[in-house]
Design a protein around this motif. Structure first.
Motif, mmCIF file in Angstrom:
data_model
loop_
_atom_site.group_PDB
_atom_site.id
_atom_site.type_symbol
_atom_site.label_atom_id
_atom_site.label_comp_id
_atom_site.label_asym_id
_atom_site.label_seq_id
_atom_site.Cartn_x
_atom_site.Cartn_y
_atom_site.Cartn_z
ATOM 1 N N LEU A 113 0.840 -0.901 -0.035
ATOM 2 C CA LEU A 113 0.099 0.157 0.226
ATOM 3 C C LEU A 113 0.837 1.343 0.018
ATOM 4 O O LEU A 113 2.025 1.300 -0.019
ATOM 5 C CB LEU A 113 -0.943 0.019 1.175
ATOM 6 N N TYR A 114 0.534 2.044 -0.477
ATOM 7 C CA TYR A 114 0.748 3.513 -0.858
ATOM 8 C C TYR A 114 -0.148 5.038 -0.007
ATOM 9 O O TYR A 114 -0.577 4.679 -0.766
ATOM 10 C CB TYR A 114 2.144 3.708 -1.906
ATOM 11 N N LEU A 115 1.090 5.859 0.518
ATOM 12 C CA LEU A 115 0.521 6.143 1.046
ATOM 13 C C LEU A 115 0.823 7.774 0.499
ATOM 14 O O LEU A 115 2.063 8.734 0.544
ATOM 15 C CB LEU A 115 0.526 6.326 2.817
ATOM 16 N N ALA A 144 -3.176 4.012 -2.831
ATOM 17 C CA ALA A 144 -2.992 3.794 -3.610
ATOM 18 C C ALA A 144 -2.301 2.010 -3.508
ATOM 19 O O ALA A 144 -1.321 1.902 -2.995
ATOM 20 C CB ALA A 144 -2.517 4.101 -5.053
ATOM 21 N N GLU A 145 -2.914 0.896 -4.334
ATOM 22 C CA GLU A 145 -2.119 -0.329 -4.234
ATOM 23 C C GLU A 145 -1.322 -0.422 -5.096
ATOM 24 O O GLU A 145 -0.461 -1.250 -4.980
ATOM 25 C CB GLU A 145 -3.509 -1.161 -4.956
ATOM 26 N N ASP A 146 -0.524 0.154 -6.084
ATOM 27 C CA ASP A 146 0.759 0.285 -6.327
ATOM 28 C C ASP A 146 1.203 2.181 -6.656
ATOM 29 O O ASP A 146 1.192 3.216 -6.589
ATOM 30 C CB ASP A 146 0.097 0.184 -8.191
ATOM 31 N N SER A 200 3.680 -1.707 4.700
ATOM 32 C CA SER A 200 3.483 -2.645 4.977
ATOM 33 C C SER A 200 3.048 -3.185 5.952
ATOM 34 O O SER A 200 2.588 -2.505 6.535
ATOM 35 C CB SER A 200 4.734 -3.614 5.118
ATOM 36 N N ARG A 201 1.948 -4.076 6.590
ATOM 37 C CA ARG A 201 1.548 -4.945 7.200
ATOM 38 C C ARG A 201 1.825 -4.177 7.962
ATOM 39 O O ARG A 201 3.060 -4.561 8.282
ATOM 40 C CB ARG A 201 0.634 -6.125 6.632
ATOM 41 N N GLY A 202 1.119 -4.437 9.447
ATOM 42 C CA GLY A 202 1.496 -3.952 10.629
ATOM 43 C C GLY A 202 1.819 -2.639 11.662
ATOM 44 O O GLY A 202 2.124 -2.203 10.184
ATOM 45 N N ALA A 203 3.133 -2.997 12.082
ATOM 46 C CA ALA A 203 3.917 -1.357 11.949
ATOM 47 C C ALA A 203 5.301 -1.853 11.579
ATOM 48 O O ALA A 203 5.591 -2.114 10.712
ATOM 49 C CB ALA A 203 4.493 -1.961 13.737
ATOM 50 N N GLN A 204 5.233 -0.261 11.171
ATOM 51 C CA GLN A 204 6.525 0.085 10.124
ATOM 52 C C GLN A 204 7.585 -0.084 11.182
ATOM 53 O O GLN A 204 7.744 0.417 12.619
ATOM 54 C CB GLN A 204 5.831 2.037 10.288
ATOM 55 N N PRO A 205 8.605 0.044 10.614
ATOM 56 C CA PRO A 205 10.160 0.071 11.728
ATOM 57 C C PRO A 205 10.666 1.008 11.652
ATOM 58 O O PRO A 205 9.820 2.464 10.764
ATOM 59 C CB PRO A 205 11.498 -0.358 9.655
#
Length: 128
Positions: free
Chosen positions: A2-4, A23-25, A80-85
């Motif tokens: 996913l792109y923010l 967006a998805e891409d 990415s899914r979950g927590a970001q680094p």
């Protein structure tokens, strides 16, 4: 993936930070960001918009300054899914620009400059 898409708009002394969307891409995210630029700069040509979309696809950020008081900054952040680094959690920090300004002021003082200049003409009285 996913792109923010985010934007930071600076006009005179006011700044606003907005989440434009997701967006998805990367291609769709760049098109979304290019639409924001098109709304900001109504005189932008089709070729200019295509160039900006390509820049956003490859670099994921774009900054446009109409003049010294107006600036648009666009960014695409990959999520990415979950927590970001930790290194990807910060989206915007005003401290970086302030630190750079203070570094330049400190460097000028160290070099013995004691007045502000714009171009080649002083805009304040030098200290004696």
């Amino acid at each position: 993936m996913l792109y923010l898409v985010t934007k930071l708009l600076t006009e005179n002394d006011a700044s606003s930070f907005s989440v434009v969307g997701t967006a998805e891409d990367i291609k769709s995210a760049a098109a979304l960001a290019a639409d924001v630029y098109k709304d900001y700069n109504k005189a932008a040509s089709f070729q200019n918009l295509e160039m900006i979309a390509e820049w956003l696809r490859t670099r994921c950020s774009y900054s446009f300054r109409k003049d010294k008081s107006h600036r648009l900054q666009l960014a695409i952040t990959e999520l990415s899914r979950g927590a970001q680094p930790k290194e990807k959690q910060l989206i915007f920090s005003a401290a970086a620009e302030e630190e750079e300004l203070m570094r330049k002021v400190s460097e000028a003082l160290f070099e013995g400059k004691h007045h502000a200049e714009r171009g080649s003409s002083p805009v304040s009285c030098p200290l004696e």
